[in-house]
Each structure stands twice: as C-alpha cells, then as structure tokens.
Design a protein around this motif. Structure first.
Motif, PDB file in Angstrom:
ATOM      1  N   UNK A  54       0.823  -1.218   0.000  1.00  0.00           N
ATOM      2  CA  UNK A  54       0.000   0.000   0.000  1.00  0.00           C
ATOM      3  C   UNK A  54       0.854   1.265   0.000  1.00  0.00           C
ATOM      4  N   UNK A  55       1.922   1.262   0.807  1.00  0.00           N
ATOM      5  CA  UNK A  55       2.646   2.518   1.024  1.00  0.00           C
ATOM      6  C   UNK A  55       3.968   2.636   0.277  1.00  0.00           C
ATOM      7  N   UNK A  56       4.400   1.568  -0.392  1.00  0.00           N
ATOM      8  CA  UNK A  56       5.616   1.675  -1.190  1.00  0.00           C
ATOM      9  C   UNK A  56       5.347   1.294  -2.640  1.00  0.00           C
ATOM     10  N   UNK A  57       4.958   0.043  -2.843  1.00  0.00           N
ATOM     11  CA  UNK A  57       4.846  -0.478  -4.206  1.00  0.00           C
ATOM     12  C   UNK A  57       3.817   0.289  -5.043  1.00  0.00           C
ATOM     13  N   UNK A  58       2.593   0.393  -4.483  1.00  0.00           N
ATOM     14  CA  UNK A  58       1.531   1.085  -5.203  1.00  0.00           C
ATOM     15  C   UNK A  58       1.873   2.567  -5.458  1.00  0.00           C
ATOM     16  N   UNK A  59       2.354   3.327  -4.470  1.00  0.00           N
ATOM     17  CA  UNK A  59       2.683   4.728  -4.758  1.00  0.00           C
ATOM     18  C   UNK A  59       3.792   4.891  -5.792  1.00  0.00           C
ATOM     19  N   UNK A  60       4.761   3.986  -5.790  1.00  0.00           N
ATOM     20  CA  UNK A  60       5.842   4.112  -6.765  1.00  0.00           C
ATOM     21  C   UNK A  60       5.285   3.951  -8.177  1.00  0.00           C
ATOM     22  N   UNK A  61       4.450   2.935  -8.361  1.00  0.00           N
ATOM     23  CA  UNK A  61       3.883   2.698  -9.686  1.00  0.00           C
ATOM     24  C   UNK A  61       2.993   3.875 -10.096  1.00  0.00           C
TER      25      UNK A  61
ATOM     26  N   UNK B 203       2.006  18.399  -9.705  1.00  0.00           N
ATOM     27  CA  UNK B 203       2.315  17.026  -9.295  1.00  0.00           C
ATOM     28  C   UNK B 203       3.126  16.260 -10.327  1.00  0.00           C
ATOM     29  N   UNK B 204       2.746  16.418 -11.602  1.00  0.00           N
ATOM     30  CA  UNK B 204       3.430  15.659 -12.649  1.00  0.00           C
ATOM     31  C   UNK B 204       4.920  15.955 -12.691  1.00  0.00           C
ATOM     32  N   UNK B 205       5.246  17.241 -12.621  1.00  0.00           N
ATOM     33  CA  UNK B 205       6.655  17.626 -12.686  1.00  0.00           C
ATOM     34  C   UNK B 205       7.404  17.134 -11.439  1.00  0.00           C
TER      35      UNK B 205
ATOM     36  N   UNK C  93       6.025  10.518  -2.512  1.00  0.00           N
ATOM     37  CA  UNK C  93       5.339  11.631  -1.846  1.00  0.00           C
ATOM     38  C   UNK C  93       4.065  12.073  -2.560  1.00  0.00           C
ATOM     39  N   UNK C  94       4.153  12.233  -3.879  1.00  0.00           N
ATOM     40  CA  UNK C  94       3.012  12.781  -4.615  1.00  0.00           C
ATOM     41  C   UNK C  94       1.781  11.875  -4.506  1.00  0.00           C
ATOM     42  N   UNK C  95       1.891  10.581  -4.840  1.00  0.00           N
ATOM     43  CA  UNK C  95       0.703   9.729  -4.697  1.00  0.00           C
ATOM     44  C   UNK C  95       0.207   9.647  -3.252  1.00  0.00           C
TER      45      UNK C  95
ATOM     46  N   UNK D 296      -1.770  12.717  -2.564  1.00  0.00           N
ATOM     47  CA  UNK D 296      -3.071  12.724  -3.238  1.00  0.00           C
ATOM     48  C   UNK D 296      -4.074  11.840  -2.499  1.00  0.00           C
ATOM     49  N   UNK D 297      -3.626  10.637  -2.127  1.00  0.00           N
ATOM     50  CA  UNK D 297      -4.519   9.730  -1.411  1.00  0.00           C
ATOM     51  C   UNK D 297      -4.914  10.324  -0.058  1.00  0.00           C
ATOM     52  N   UNK D 298      -3.941  10.902   0.632  1.00  0.00           N
ATOM     53  CA  UNK D 298      -4.230  11.498   1.937  1.00  0.00           C
ATOM     54  C   UNK D 298      -5.267  12.609   1.812  1.00  0.00           C
ATOM     55  N   UNK D 299      -5.110  13.440   0.769  1.00  0.00           N
ATOM     56  CA  UNK D 299      -6.089  14.504   0.536  1.00  0.00           C
ATOM     57  C   UNK D 299      -7.470  13.924   0.286  1.00  0.00           C
TER      58      UNK D 299
END
Lengths: 298, 274
Positions: free
Chosen positions: A27-34, A267-269, B122-124, B127-130
C-alpha cells in the motif's frame, strides 16, 4: 480441496506472519511508486484526476526547463554537495577509526559515543544550529574568522558561498556511522596478519596500507554508497538553513520536488523529478552491487 | 588498525575532532540557557552567563503548542516503533526460518525497493491522503512509516543465526507456530529488537518532510515541523528559537546516553544510515 487444505496447514502460518508487512509495503511503497510513475506522464489535478500528456514525456521536459531550468542547477548543486561530503565523510571516518583502533576498549567506546551523539539529533535541529553559527552579525563562524584576523563572511546570504557553507557544515559533522562501521571492520581483522607483517619488517604505515585498507574495502564501498544516497536526498538542512533559497543557489533535487509538488502543486513535474532522483540512486546502487559481487572476501 | 605516526599529534587530532563533533550542540544549549534580548551575544561564552531559563519560559508561553508537538512526536514515533517491533520480527522470522512458495519473490521485491527514495512516493501518498480527508491527521503520518523495510532485514539477519532446535522442541511439545514464535523466538531476539526499536523511534522522531507536507495546523505538528516553524514565527526572538531547538534535541540525546550500547550495536548490525 484436500491439497488446498494441506497447503494451508503447511504454509498458512508463514503467510500470516509476512502478511502485515507485505500489506503495508504494497500500500505505502509499491503502489505509490507505480502510481507516481504514471503521474509523471500525466497532468494531474485533485479535482479532475490525471490526463495523459501529449507528448507523453512532457513533464520530464518541463522538469528541466521550468523557471529557467532551476532543476539543472539543483542537480549540479546536489552533485557538488554529494561529491565533497561523501569524500570527506569516508576519509574522516577512515582516519578517525584508524586512530582510535589502537586505544583501549574504554577510550574507543568514549570516542565512538562522542562522535555518534550529535547524529541522533534531527537534521532540522542541526541545520538550525548551523544557521545561527553562520549568522552574519553574531554567529560563531564570523567570531572565529575575526579572531584569526579575517574579514567576516555573509555565509548564508551570499549566493556565491551559501552552498559551500551548507556543505562545510556537513563536512564538519563527524561521520558517526563511518567511524562505527570502520571500527567494527578493523576490529575483525585477525591479529596474526599484523604480527606476520611485523616479523617481515613492515612498519605501521605499511601494515595499515597493505593489510587494513584492502580488508575493509567492502565496508568502504558500502559507506560510500550510503553517504551518496543520503547526500542525493539532502533536504532538511537546506530547508531550515536557507528558507528563501538565496537566489536558487542552494536548490537541491529534493527542495525542487518539494517546491514543485507541494508549493506549486505541479504534481506531474514533481513526480518526474522524483524519478530523476530514483534513477541517480539506482545507478549508484547497481554500481555497488557489481563492485561487491566481484569483491574477493578473505 | 595501528596507525600511530606520532602520539601527541594523534591525541591532538582526536581531541580536536571531539570538540568539532560536540561543540555545535553544546553552543546551542549555551545559547538556549543565556537570556537573549534582541541580539544574541556575539562573543561566544563557554557557559551561559547569566544562567537563565527565561528563553524556555518564553518559548512555552509564546509557542503554546510546543508540548503538544512533543506529545505528537512521541505518539507517532511510538506507534510506528510498536508496529515494527511486532511485525518486522514476525516477518523476519518467516523469511529466516520458513520455506514457503513465493518466499524468495517476496523477499527480492522488498529488497529491491530499498533503493527507492521515499521522495518518489510523496506525490501519490499526498493525493490519497487529501482524498481520504486525512490531511492534518497524525495517522497519515504514522501509516507510511509502517512500510519501512529495514527492520525486516535486521530481524531476518539476526534470526538466521539462532539455532532451530529450540523451535523443534517447542513444536514437539505441541506449540502451534505462533506460540513457537511468541515463546521461543521473541525472547531470543531481545538484542536485535532493542536496536530495531531504538532506530525506528529515532528515525520517526526526526522525520520531517512527510509531516511537513501533510500537517497544516499548529496543534497537529510533530516536534521537527513545529521547531522548524519557530524560525518563521519568531524570526527575531532568537532566544525562543534556541530554546525550542535545544529542547527538541534533548530527548534524543538523553535516549542515546541511556541506550548507547544498543545504538552502536544497531549501527553495526547494518540497520541504518545516520
């Protein structure tokens, strides 16, 4: 059915044991990285979600060109900071641990503890302390300069030297981890090696050069990579020492990610710049992996 | 080992580096305990002169949430640490001693992410936290902290060195797998758990970027975020800033002096950077 039950009976506990770690990890590493990788190719807004860019790599172009290409300066600053601090940390760590090695157990422990003590406080507190040491009117640094008859400096407000001041503060922070790890590695070298070399007439410097150094090579490499990664990620110190940025002269990769992502909400940048950092760290890690694999253990 | 060109020079060098290592912190504490009006004394004193708690009193009366920040930090770092002690030991045990399908796949996936910088996520996470409405919620600080994997490696390394006979004996006595873990493995892991707990606590206590991003109201700040904010809020009252920074450093310094042995042992176990 029978075999499924057997499987659960045999391995059920094992999966249960790793489950909590694996779940938070996903939830907090793999998914956010992708997802971060996806966002780095999108224009993302909280209200409308992500829209693919055309061309799809536009964020990576913007990452290097927004605000007149500050990010290029940030990478340059980060690399300068990194090169100086990694070299000095490894070197100072090596010298200090070599010097305390011949001392008795109690003295060794004392020095290791003294060097390690400041390392337990946060980079925020250390950065703040240095900010005031560098204060132009009443700071300790200018007091010392004055004592030796030099002109006071505007350590953190002169864009030409601000990055150097920050780097210097890290150089002057004793590399505690290096001292502890080098000491441990040196302590595990068999005494017979030194005795044999001494019988052959090798002096202390030659013994250090020909026995100690080669046998702590892998620790040296490990520390170099550790400090390289830490210096690539430098943020807190810069953030508290020069909140205003001194005309971008102290921007680093992570201060850029912070600014673009969480002050400009681009966010994208920010995601794209994060992946540039990732790539830099990956290159260093792969280098370490290859070097360690070819390492001959004794 | 054994580099002694000149004894006097060696001692001089060691003394000098010890001073360099400790002096900035020492100076911070002296300044925190010196009464400071508008401009701090430009001649550094070795001792606070006169000794005074006035900065600290001013800090606690003007920065009203200061103690709350400390409590928030204890809550955050304590919760994350508790999680790691329990679940890193559990999964470290499974990775060290159990053989099960996909074990090495799991392990390599975890291992490969060691080089992923936290800044990438950080960014994702933001976003999820928001979207979950968890901005300004301390649990949003805690949750990503539970995903750090260094503890899993530490515990796996340590548990691998333990003999398996005791586990087998417990199984023969009729213990189920969790009972084996709880009664046999856990007590044997005390030194590694001590190192893990200490490092996890210090790491999360000192954590800055993520809490900075998602905590907006002063009352919710962790200590690092609050203390960094003192610089903006009381930009000219240096006494308050010095007192705030020194008080924030104090618990970790005390913690280190109390558990020194485990700290240095933990570094040796290859647990963390610092």
């Amino acid at each position: 059915m029978q075999s499924a039950r057997k499987f659960a009976k045999k391995h059920g506990w094992s999966y249960a044991f790793v489950l909590p770690s694996m779940v938070t990890f996903c939830i907090f590493v793999l998914f956010p990285v992708v997802w971060s990788l996806v966002i780095s190719f999108q224009k993302y807004s909280l209200s409308r979600g992500g829209v693919w860019l055309d061309p799809v790599y536009q964020n990576y172009v913007d990452a290097f060109t927004t605000q007149g290409g500050v990010f290029v300066t940030a990478i340059r600053n980060t690399l300068i900071y990194s090169a100086v601090t990694v070299a000095s940390n490894v070197l100072i760590g090596l010298i200090l641990s070599s010097l305390i090695q011949p001392l008795g157990f109690r003295l060794q422990s004392f020095f290791r503890a003294a060097y390690y003590l400041p390392a337990v406080t946060s980079a925020v507190v250390i950065g703040m302390t240095w900010r005031y040491i560098y204060n132009g009117q009443w700071g300790l640094a200018n007091y010392l300069l004055e004592k030796v008859g030099l002109e006071p400096l505007r350590w953190l407000s002169n864009p030409d030297i601000a990055l150097g001041s920050i780097t210097l503060s890290t150089v002057l922070t004793i590399p505690a981890t290096a001292v502890v790890l080098f000491s441990a590695a040196m302590g595990s070298i068999p005494k017979e090696y030194y005795e044999a070399a001494e019988l052959d007439g090798a002096g202390p410097i030659r013994r250090w050069w020909n026995i100690t150094l080669p046998l702590i090579k892998s620790v040296t490499l490990y520390l170099a990579v550790l400090y390289t990664i830490a210096s690539f990620e430098v943020f807190e110190k810069v953030f508290v020492m020069v909140p205003s940025g001194v005309a971008n002269s102290t921007q680093t990769i992570v201060t850029q990610v912070y600014q673009n992502g969480f002050q400009q909400f681009n966010y994208g940048v920010a995601a794209a710049q994060g992946f540039v950092l990732f790539l830099m760290i990956a290159v260093v890690s792969v280098f370490q992996f290859r070097a360690l694999r070819s390492d001959v253990e004794y | 080992m054994i580099l002694r060109p000149n004894r006097a020079l060696t001692w001089l060098f060691l003394a000098l580096t010890t001073v360099i290592a400790l002096f900035p912190m020492y100076w911070l504490f002296v300044m925190a305990l010196t009464p400071i009006g508008t401009i701090p004394p430009s001649t550094p004193a070795l001792f606070p002169d006169p000794f005074s708690l006035s900065n600290i009193v001013r800090l606690l009366t003007n920065a009203k949430d200061y103690l709350r920040w400390g409590a928030n930090s204890i809550f955050v770092a304590g919760t994350v640490t508790l999680w790691h002690v329990l679940f890193d030991t559990l999964s470290g045990y499974a990775f060290a001693k159990k053989r099960f399908p996909l074990r090495s796949v799991f392990f390599w996936v975890i291992l490969s992410t060691l080089m992923i910088p936290a800044q990438v996520t950080l960014v994702p996470l933001y976003i999820v936290t928001r979207q979950l409405g968890l901005i300004d919620n301390l649990f949003a600080v805690i949750l990503p902290g539970t995903a750090a994997v260094f503890g899993i490696f530490l515990m796996r390394q340590y548990i691998q060195t333990l003999p398996s006979e005791l586990e087998d004996a417990a199984r023969i006595d009729g213990c189920n797998e969790f009972a084996v873990f709880w009664n046999v493995i856990l007590p044997l892991c005390k030194p590694a758990i001590a190192a893990l707990a200490i490092f996890s606590f210090v790491r999360n206590w000192n954590d800055f970027l993520w809490p900075l991003i998602i905590l907006n109201k002063s009352i919710n700040y962790t200590l690092t975020v609050g203390v960094a904010g003192l610089q903006g809020e009381f930009s000219t009252d240096y006494g308050i800033i010095f007192a705030g920074a020194a008080l924030a450093a104090l618990p970790m310094i005390a913690f280190f002096l109390a558990f020194q042995k485990y700290f240095l042992e933990g570094v040796r176990m290859g647990a963390v950077k610092g």
